[in-house]
Scaffold this motif. Sequence first.
Motif, PDB file in Angstrom:
ATOM      1  N   ILE A 151       4.272   4.594  15.223  1.00 40.06           N
ATOM      2  CA  ILE A 151       5.636   5.111  15.069  1.00 40.06           C
ATOM      3  C   ILE A 151       5.854   5.600  13.643  1.00 40.06           C
ATOM      4  O   ILE A 151       6.502   6.630  13.414  1.00 40.06           O
ATOM      5  CB  ILE A 151       6.666   4.032  15.454  1.00 40.06           C
ATOM      6  N   GLY A 152       5.294   4.880  12.668  1.00 39.61           N
ATOM      7  CA  GLY A 152       5.413   5.331  11.281  1.00 39.61           C
ATOM      8  C   GLY A 152       4.763   6.683  11.062  1.00 39.61           C
ATOM      9  O   GLY A 152       5.328   7.559  10.392  1.00 39.61           O
ATOM     10  N   LEU A 153       3.588   6.890  11.650  1.00 37.01           N
ATOM     11  CA  LEU A 153       2.924   8.191  11.536  1.00 37.01           C
ATOM     12  C   LEU A 153       3.739   9.281  12.216  1.00 37.01           C
ATOM     13  O   LEU A 153       3.893  10.389  11.679  1.00 37.01           O
ATOM     14  CB  LEU A 153       1.527   8.121  12.172  1.00 37.01           C
ATOM     15  N   ALA A 154       4.278   8.961  13.390  1.00 41.78           N
ATOM     16  CA  ALA A 154       5.032   9.964  14.143  1.00 41.78           C
ATOM     17  C   ALA A 154       6.343  10.318  13.448  1.00 41.78           C
ATOM     18  O   ALA A 154       6.740  11.491  13.396  1.00 41.78           O
ATOM     19  CB  ALA A 154       5.303   9.444  15.563  1.00 41.78           C
ATOM     20  N   ARG A 155       7.034   9.321  12.894  1.00 40.14           N
ATOM     21  CA  ARG A 155       8.351   9.575  12.294  1.00 40.14           C
ATOM     22  C   ARG A 155       8.263  10.465  11.065  1.00 40.14           C
ATOM     23  O   ARG A 155       9.255  11.095  10.676  1.00 40.14           O
ATOM     24  CB  ARG A 155       9.022   8.244  11.945  1.00 40.14           C
ATOM     25  N   ALA A 156       7.082  10.524  10.468  1.00 41.61           N
ATOM     26  CA  ALA A 156       6.913  11.436   9.328  1.00 41.61           C
ATOM     27  C   ALA A 156       7.105  12.886   9.750  1.00 41.61           C
ATOM     28  O   ALA A 156       7.397  13.749   8.920  1.00 41.61           O
ATOM     29  CB  ALA A 156       5.529  11.235   8.717  1.00 41.61           C
ATOM     30  N   ARG A 157       6.966  13.161  11.057  1.00 39.97           N
ATOM     31  CA  ARG A 157       7.175  14.518  11.583  1.00 39.97           C
ATOM     32  C   ARG A 157       8.596  14.714  12.100  1.00 39.97           C
ATOM     33  O   ARG A 157       8.938  15.798  12.560  1.00 39.97           O
ATOM     34  CB  ARG A 157       6.186  14.809  12.725  1.00 39.97           C
ATOM     35  N   GLY A 158       9.407  13.657  12.087  1.00 39.07           N
ATOM     36  CA  GLY A 158      10.801  13.766  12.508  1.00 39.07           C
ATOM     37  C   GLY A 158      11.028  14.052  13.979  1.00 39.07           C
ATOM     38  O   GLY A 158      11.885  14.885  14.313  1.00 39.07           O
ATOM     39  N   PRO A 159      10.313  13.379  14.915  1.00 39.74           N
ATOM     40  CA  PRO A 159      10.511  13.681  16.334  1.00 39.74           C
ATOM     41  C   PRO A 159      11.824  13.100  16.859  1.00 39.74           C
ATOM     42  O   PRO A 159      12.285  12.048  16.396  1.00 39.74           O
ATOM     43  CB  PRO A 159       9.315  12.997  16.999  1.00 39.74           C
TER      44      PRO A 159
END
Length: 395
Positions: free
Chosen positions: A131-139
Amino acid sequence: MGQTAQVGAFVWISAVSLAAWLWLLLCQGFFWRTDVRLPPRRDPRDWPSVGVVVPARDEADVLPLSLPSLLAQDYPGRAEVFLVDDGSTDGTGELACELARRHGGLPLTVGSPGEPPPGWTGKLWAVRHGIGLARARGPEFLLLTDADIAHAPDSLRALVAAARTGGFDAVSLMARLRVASGWEQLIVPAFVYFFAQLYPFRRIGRRGSRTAAAAGGCVLLRTEAAERARIPDSIRQAVIDDVALARAVKKGGGHIWLGLADRVDSVRPYPRLADLWRMVSRSAYAQLRHSPLLLAGTVAGLTLVYLVPPVALVAGAAAGSAAAAVLGGAAWLVMTATYVPMLRYYGRPLWLAPLLPFTAALYLLMTVDSAVQHRRGRGAAWKGRTYARPDAVGD
């Protein structure tokens, strides 16, 4: 006189069992129906971005059957896959990169968070990293899906459209589990049947209902709802993480939905009884909150509801008690009828329906074994890790 009293008591027990089945049939959210599928949906004007998070530990055997289906998603918006290698020793991470090079499709990022700290299950520690990796892209949405789940090409599209149309904060699909071996055919449909009995799908999607559950293999979660519910930090010790996630989202004011999948499948095989036994027993006692009292109540309840009917029919007929035989037979008939839709959903022969008491007896033994293993310090063991009770772990 004593034998007459015993027969009378048995008749009353049979009557209570039948009454329990009539209540389950009519008052438990019609749990036995299998028509709760993705709700009506329409394509949004703008497709939101999605981060797909896949925790994976020693999944090299199933990854070639599942990961390409995620990479091949036909999704109009921006979507990326984040596979988190949770300390695998079989080359899971390297295989994921090779599959991405071979198949192309959605962008893939492979990460590894290291060993989980005390108080975290390995899966949820991996989910946190993903989730931390994904949230860096602002989904706007996160799709949490297991490494053994294969998705149809339009799976992500359908999930997002359903969430946007219905205003859901979490949309979860109970993946269709594999039912190839004889033991899988006997036990797997009953697993989903029992789950639906505990958490009727119709109640889960109803606003104001306290019933909350999800299927961890496929959960589309609104990022804002995840932040509001502090997912996964607030459930970091949960062994049954999907139900804990749904409760946290609903407690935070979220609107959730759960139903049966049509084109989302688990590819993990459970060919032997021992494989299925481990799958159930590793979390059964956790479901009972590690309570001996709840365990005793569960054993008594399973016995009354599932085992009494066939015993009453056979014993009543042998003892010349027509009342016990009729009551037991009626309860067994209702039980069998409620199981038929699940067998049809799985495409299994209907002659398996009358065998549900035998399957329930196996689940009863698995639950007792789960409690025994926890007492011996071997409970909730999965892929080389054993988790203590939540109250045995400090912050």
